[in-house]
Design a protein around this motif. Structure first.
Motif, PDB file in Angstrom:
ATOM      1  N   LYS A   1       0.773  -1.382  -0.004  1.00 30.79           N
ATOM      2  CA  LYS A   1      -0.128  -0.061   0.103  1.00 30.79           C
ATOM      3  C   LYS A   1       0.868   1.278  -0.012  1.00 30.79           C
ATOM      4  O   LYS A   1       0.604   2.333  -0.590  1.00 30.79           O
ATOM      5  CB  LYS A   1      -0.831  -0.061   1.318  1.00 30.79           C
ATOM      6  CG  LYS A   1      -2.114   0.921   1.268  1.00 30.79           C
ATOM      7  CD  LYS A   1      -2.918   1.016   2.267  1.00 30.79           C
ATOM      8  CE  LYS A   1      -4.039   2.245   1.950  1.00 30.79           C
ATOM      9  NZ  LYS A   1      -3.815   3.347   2.102  1.00 30.79           N
ATOM     10  N   LYS A   2       2.176   1.066   0.584  1.00 29.54           N
ATOM     11  CA  LYS A   2       2.918   2.360   0.699  1.00 29.54           C
ATOM     12  C   LYS A   2       3.506   2.881  -0.828  1.00 29.54           C
ATOM     13  O   LYS A   2       3.185   3.721  -1.273  1.00 29.54           O
ATOM     14  CB  LYS A   2       3.989   2.172   1.671  1.00 29.54           C
ATOM     15  CG  LYS A   2       3.646   2.324   2.943  1.00 29.54           C
ATOM     16  CD  LYS A   2       5.164   2.177   3.852  1.00 29.54           C
ATOM     17  CE  LYS A   2       4.518   2.112   5.373  1.00 29.54           C
ATOM     18  NZ  LYS A   2       5.800   2.224   6.237  1.00 29.54           N
ATOM     19  N   LEU A   3       3.702   1.519  -1.500  1.00 29.88           N
ATOM     20  CA  LEU A   3       4.213   1.914  -2.924  1.00 29.88           C
ATOM     21  C   LEU A   3       3.073   2.350  -3.651  1.00 29.88           C
ATOM     22  O   LEU A   3       3.303   3.465  -4.474  1.00 29.88           O
ATOM     23  CB  LEU A   3       4.772   0.419  -3.427  1.00 29.88           C
ATOM     24  CG  LEU A   3       5.058   0.543  -4.864  1.00 29.88           C
ATOM     25  CD1 LEU A   3       6.218   1.692  -5.130  1.00 29.88           C
ATOM     26  CD2 LEU A   3       5.285  -0.873  -5.249  1.00 29.88           C
ATOM     27  N   ALA A   4       1.758   1.946  -3.321  1.00 34.30           N
ATOM     28  CA  ALA A   4       0.650   2.620  -3.979  1.00 34.30           C
ATOM     29  C   ALA A   4       0.503   3.857  -3.963  1.00 34.30           C
ATOM     30  O   ALA A   4       0.164   4.875  -4.964  1.00 34.30           O
ATOM     31  CB  ALA A   4      -0.405   1.530  -3.731  1.00 34.30           C
ATOM     32  N   ASP A   5       0.469   4.304  -2.533  1.00 35.28           N
ATOM     33  CA  ASP A   5       0.168   5.472  -2.292  1.00 35.28           C
ATOM     34  C   ASP A   5       1.336   6.444  -2.730  1.00 35.28           C
ATOM     35  O   ASP A   5       1.213   7.782  -3.033  1.00 35.28           O
ATOM     36  CB  ASP A   5       0.511   5.940  -0.717  1.00 35.28           C
ATOM     37  CG  ASP A   5      -0.844   5.184  -0.173  1.00 35.28           C
ATOM     38  OD1 ASP A   5      -2.004   4.839  -0.545  1.00 35.28           O
ATOM     39  OD2 ASP A   5      -0.806   4.944   1.215  1.00 35.28           O
ATOM     40  N   ALA A   6       2.717   5.995  -2.818  1.00 36.90           N
ATOM     41  CA  ALA A   6       3.720   6.791  -3.401  1.00 36.90           C
ATOM     42  C   ALA A   6       3.529   7.075  -5.074  1.00 36.90           C
ATOM     43  O   ALA A   6       3.645   8.219  -5.402  1.00 36.90           O
ATOM     44  CB  ALA A   6       5.074   6.018  -3.219  1.00 36.90           C
ATOM     45  N   VAL A   7       2.992   6.018  -5.629  1.00 33.32           N
ATOM     46  CA  VAL A   7       2.630   6.210  -7.134  1.00 33.32           C
ATOM     47  C   VAL A   7       1.713   7.286  -7.284  1.00 33.32           C
ATOM     48  O   VAL A   7       1.746   8.179  -7.992  1.00 33.32           O
ATOM     49  CB  VAL A   7       2.360   4.694  -7.554  1.00 33.32           C
ATOM     50  CG1 VAL A   7       1.789   4.776  -9.388  1.00 33.32           C
ATOM     51  CG2 VAL A   7       3.541   4.058  -7.608  1.00 33.32           C
ATOM     52  N   LYS A   8       0.572   7.207  -6.489  1.00 31.77           N
ATOM     53  CA  LYS A   8      -0.471   8.017  -6.587  1.00 31.77           C
ATOM     54  C   LYS A   8      -0.146   9.538  -6.482  1.00 31.77           C
ATOM     55  O   LYS A   8      -0.906  10.449  -6.752  1.00 31.77           O
ATOM     56  CB  LYS A   8      -1.688   7.822  -5.654  1.00 31.77           C
ATOM     57  CG  LYS A   8      -2.665   6.423  -6.402  1.00 31.77           C
ATOM     58  CD  LYS A   8      -3.770   6.229  -5.282  1.00 31.77           C
ATOM     59  CE  LYS A   8      -3.422   6.059  -3.853  1.00 31.77           C
ATOM     60  NZ  LYS A   8      -4.790   5.463  -3.165  1.00 31.77           N
ATOM     61  N   ALA A   9       0.828   9.714  -5.272  1.00 30.19           N
ATOM     62  CA  ALA A   9       1.369  11.125  -5.350  1.00 30.19           C
ATOM     63  C   ALA A   9       2.139  11.682  -6.195  1.00 30.19           C
ATOM     64  O   ALA A   9       2.457  13.006  -6.087  1.00 30.19           O
ATOM     65  CB  ALA A   9       2.112  10.869  -3.924  1.00 30.19           C
ATOM     66  N   ALA A  10       2.382  11.047  -7.122  1.00 30.10           N
ATOM     67  CA  ALA A  10       3.397  11.442  -8.402  1.00 30.10           C
ATOM     68  C   ALA A  10       2.596  12.630  -9.082  1.00 30.10           C
ATOM     69  O   ALA A  10       1.433  12.539  -9.241  1.00 30.10           O
ATOM     70  CB  ALA A  10       3.535  10.246  -9.406  1.00 30.10           C
TER      71      ALA A  10
END
Length: 210
Positions: A201-210
């Protein structure tokens, strides 16, 4: 190509096969290694451990059906142990030996013959893959998701894990729509990245924050 897709490919777009050191080529050795990897990744164990175990098996000589068959059961156990694949090492060592024997007996050591027998039909290929010891629905998804890089007739292969990752980062879950986001050659990379965000989920959140 939208920003989320670019970030996924850039940061997490290495296929699991590539991470294990498997060249994605339509060749007997590469396809057998991919089948071994699918077997290892099917267990309830971290992907890092499965990848490490695969590399140890290949280093020990188990990178072809004949080579895997020639390893003793104990040599397979030892290779899995060096990769820290210890929870399932004994049963997996047996399955890999049986799987290698079957690849040799049914396909002459060459999984390109499986594609021919399946008439390049994904459903028929899935049924044939499930005949191998240790390959169930999860293993089929792993193999086909990666193999679509070299077998165009599998595209677009988008399984439930990929859809979960796509949903997390706001991408379409429809297979054709998702595939339209990248060139054909990058679809396996995109699906691998989406599996990673489905699990992290952390990776997903980082991608969405791009």
């Amino acid at each position: 190509m939208d920003t989320v897709v670019k970030k996924l490919l850039h940061e997490s777009g290495e296929t699991f096969a590539e991470e294990a050191g498997i060249p994605l080529k339509d060749q007997p050795g590469a396809l057998f290694k991919l089948l071994v990897l699918a077997n290892l990744l099917s267990a309830r164990i971290s992907s890092d451990i499965a990848l490490s175990a695969a590399r140890e098996l290949f280093e020990a000589g188990g990178g072809t059906a004949r080579g895997m068959s020639r390893l003793t059961w104990q040599e397979r156990v030892d290779a899995l142990g060096r990769g820290h694949y210890v929870r399932y090492d004994e049963s997996t060592a047996s399955r890999l030996g049986d799987m290698a024997e079957m690849v040799q007996e049914k396909y002459g050591g060459d999984l390109r013959r499986l594609a021919i027998e399946a008439e390049r039909d994904p459903e028929k290929a899935a049924a044939l893959l499930k005949e191998f010891p240790g390959i169930g629905p999860t293993g089929v998804d792993i193999f086909c998701r990666e193999a679509q890089a070299i077998w165009p007739w599998l595209r677009p292969y988008v399984d439930d894990q990929v859809k979960k990752g796509a949903e997390r980062v706001g991408l379409p879950t429809d297979a054709d729509e998702l595939a339209s986001k990248v060139p054909d050659k990058d679809l396996a990379r995109l699906t691998s990245a989406l599996v990673r965000v489905a699990r992290d989920k952390k990776l997903a959140d980082a991608v969405k924050a791009a």
